[in-house]
Design an enzyme around this catalytic site. Structure first.
Site: not given
Ligand SMILES: Cc1ncc(C[n+]2csc(CCOP(=O)(O)OP(=O)(O)O)c2C)c(N)n1
Lengths: 344, 322
Positions: B59, B126
């Site tokens: 990321e 999540h």
């Protein structure tokens, strides 16, 4: 690296035999960087510089080689100790002194200081402090050039052995190889990250061995040997330009200053100061010039005077300029004025 | 024909890729024949070869690369697989993208798409809503579209904006929201929208919570209360004026957000309305956020953790009684 220096020397037949065709030019950038940084240190000691001063003493040979072979359309991502490379790449001295002395006319306009300066429009990236972060930014700049159909460009991103231990560095190296961008990463192991010696930084045998793990080609060199720096880094630049995989060069030196000028570096051991990589590259280069009689002592003295005059001028100009002012500042962190979140 | 929130995001990206050759999409699993964990880029790699690129699970480097590319003329869209994973790119987003224009005068036109918010069974890693963190830092624009139309026009606008945009798309809305067709134009970012008019209470909210708030407004209507619902659309910039104007009509304010409570966008709205419109308020303004714990996995716990219609209605009624 000794071998490469000899090879270059042998292949020249003309006199005087330069250890590298750009040896003297490189030396002059090193001299300018050292002269400037010594001056900045004395200004700092005199209380005339706010914030830190971080110098590249002992690393000028590696650094100059980083800047010297780049062209205007190449991307350069210098780091903490790259005064010599920045100058060789084309950063004007006045921008350095303006940044350190807080002139509002400098490239950072008082908004950022010292080594965090840059000129993204002129392909010199403005590092953020967070080490390792600029590798992937360099990769992105190269991808943009490729997307836009440019040809013949490369990028060179600098890092210390300390910064090599960040996750960001690892991600950046890996993505560079995945994207196969024409990148050279020059890592300077100056044997300390601030006060931390190598054995508390990493445990691998040799940092250059990581190259293969990333899919880079790797080379090591003695960073106190200017000819080797020019040869090895110059060749890495050439290979990247020729479309070879990304290149990693690991140079060995000793940081010949504190981490910053606030730091007396008392933790640097006497033992390490006796290592061959602890030599002062500027002195070694000068000695080579004298030994090989590349120029006479008068010329050398003239170069020194010229460097001092350039530095003095850049400092006195910046000192005369107005600082930024809080109540006149444009306190806006985005360029899209219509989207500024106003708190009134 | 109807189009979902998710399809709107895909269509917006298709249009962006079609209209501007500087646009490319960069993220995990976005390319190939796969088209992303949620299929927001399905088919795009084939339609636009070389411009919808899979990345390693990096990321930090994904955003760093996008920053470098944006600095040199590109308009990258970074897809985070889940908003939660953008935490490992915070350094690049906050310290690099967010500071660059201020420091160097060179803006960074990247768009980072964050599949945000809770869905059943998704658990602590999540489900997160990170808009308040991004809004806290200078130099970023934070969009939180709540409708299919906004999902479409705001993403197109995000890529056109010269500054870094954090585009929070809500995963629950992906399949649950449908519109008849895509709009040709939308409200500009920075302008809130009155999603329902009312004169007894203002509920200011954004993203998926808009729909919870509208459901509550419907309930309250049957009890004789008229709730005005403001869809903020972006939390930065925050359209304080529209909220103030609404509070001027209703005298009561409830702010609802799905992020954790401490220092959230709801707190910011209340601070501003209290400072600027204290005289407009007939009761102390209130807010409702998720609970101050990690987001639970089990649906029974999850539905109690996030602001839900029951809790919103309870808060609203208490406020209306004051
Ligand atoms: C991610 C990160 N952590 C900590 C620091 C603070 N810091 C600045 S320089 C430095 C040492 C860096 O060592 P190295 O990368 O070897 O470069 P050198 O200073 O030796 O040239 C540290 C720890 C930082 N800039 N970035």
């Amino acid at each position: 690296m000794l071998q490469t220096a000899q090879r270059t020397a042998k292949s020249k037949t003309k006199k005087p035999a330069l250890p590298h065709e750009r040896f003297l030019e490189a030396f002059r950038w090193m001299l300018l960087a050292r002269t400037l940084e010594e001056k900045l240190v004395s200004l700092y000691r005199g209380g005339l510089i706010t914030g830190g001063v971080y110098i590249g003493k002992g690393q000028e040979a590696v650094s100059v080689a980083c800047g010297l072979f780049l062209q205007k359309n190449d991307i350069f991502a210098p780091l903490i100790r790259d005064q010599a490379g920045r100058a060789a790449f084309g950063e004007p001295l006045i921008d350095v002194t303006r940044t350190y002395l807080g002139s509002r006319q400098g490239p950072m306009r008082g908004r950022d200081g010292n080594i965090h300066r840059g000129h993204p429009r002129k392909n010199e990236l403005a590092m953020i402090s967070h080490l390792g972060a600029m590798i992937s930014v360099t990769v992105g700049a190269l991808m943009a050039k490729r997307f836009r159909g440019e040809k013949g460009f490369i990028g060179l991103s600098c890092i210390g052995e300390g910064g090599m231990q960040t996750g960001s560095f690892h991600e950046g190296m890996n993505i560079a190889a995945v994207e196969q961008v024409p990148l050279v990463v020059v890592a300077t192991n100056n044997h300390y990250a601030y006060s931390t010696p190598n054995e508390r930084e990493f445990a691998c045998h040799d940092l250059v061995d990581r190259a293969i793990g990333y899919g880079f080609e790797g080379y090591s060199l003695d960073g106190t040997d200017l000819a080797a720096c020019l040869d090895v880094i110059g060749s890495a630049v050439k290979r990247a330009r020729a479309g070879r995989p990304p290149q990693l060069v690991v140079a060995s030196v000793l940081r010949l200053s504190g981490h910053g000028e606030h730091d007396d570096a008392s933790y640097v051991t006497d033992e390490i100061k006796r290592e061959p990589f602890a030599r002062d590259c500027l002195k070694v280069t000068e000695q080579t010039i004298v030994d090989l009689k590349l120029v006479d002592s008068e010329t050398l003295a003239g170069w020194r005077r010229h460097a001092a005059a350039q530095v003095d001028e850049a400092i006195s100009t910046a000192q005369k300029e107005a600082p930024p002012e809080g109540d006149k500042e444009d306190w806006c962190a985005i360029s899209t004025r219509s989207l500024v979140d106003s708190l009134e | 024909m109807s189009i979902t929130y998710l399809e709107a995001i895909r269509e917006a990206q298709a249009k962006l890729l079609r209209d501007n050759e500087d646009v490319f999409i960069y993220g995990q699993d976005v390319g190939g024949t796969f088209g992303g964990a949620f299929k927001a880029t399905k088919g795009l790699a084939k339609e636009f070869p070389g411009r919808v690129l899979n990345t390693p699970i990096s990321e930090d480097a994904m955003v760093g690369t996008a920053i470098g590319a944006a600095m040199h003329g590109m308009r990258p869209i970074v897809e985070m697989q889940f908003a939660d994973f953008s935490s490992t790119a915070l350094n690049q987003i906050l310290n690099n993208a967010g500071t660059h224009y201020w420091r160097t005068d060179v803006p960074i036109p990247i768009t980072v798409r964050l599949p945000s918010g809770g869905t059943k069974g998704s658990g602590p890693f999540h489900s997160q809503s990170m808009e308040s963190i991004y809004a806290h830092y200078p130099g970023l624009i934070v969009m939180t579209p709540a409708t299919v139309e906004d999902a479409y026009t705001m993403l197109i606008e995000a890529v056109a904006i010269d500054d870094p945009v954090i585009y929070c798309e809500h995963k629950y809305l992906y399949y649950h929201l449908k519109a008849e067709k895509l709009p040709t134009e939308g409200l500009p970012t920075g302008k809130a929208r009155i999603a329902r008019e009312g004169r007894d209470l203002t509920v200011a909210t954004y993203s998926a919570m808009l729909h919870e708030a509208l459901a509550v407004a419907e309930q309250l209507a049957s009890e004789g209360f008229e709730t005005e619902v403001v869809d903020l659309r972006s939390v930065k910039p925050l359209d304080t004026n529209t909220v103030l104007a609404s509070v001027a009509r209703t005298g009561r304010l409830l702010c609802v957000g799905e992020s954790f409570p401490w220092g959230s966008a709801t707190a910011e709205i209340i601070a501003r309305v209290t400072a600027e419109g204290f005289h407009l308020l007939d009761a102390a303004p209130q807010r409702l956020n998720a609970k101050d714990t990690p987001i639970p996995y089990h649906p029974n716990l999850w539905s109690a953790h996030r602001p839900n219609t029951k809790e919103i209605a309870r808060k609203a009624r208490a406020l209306l009684r004051e």
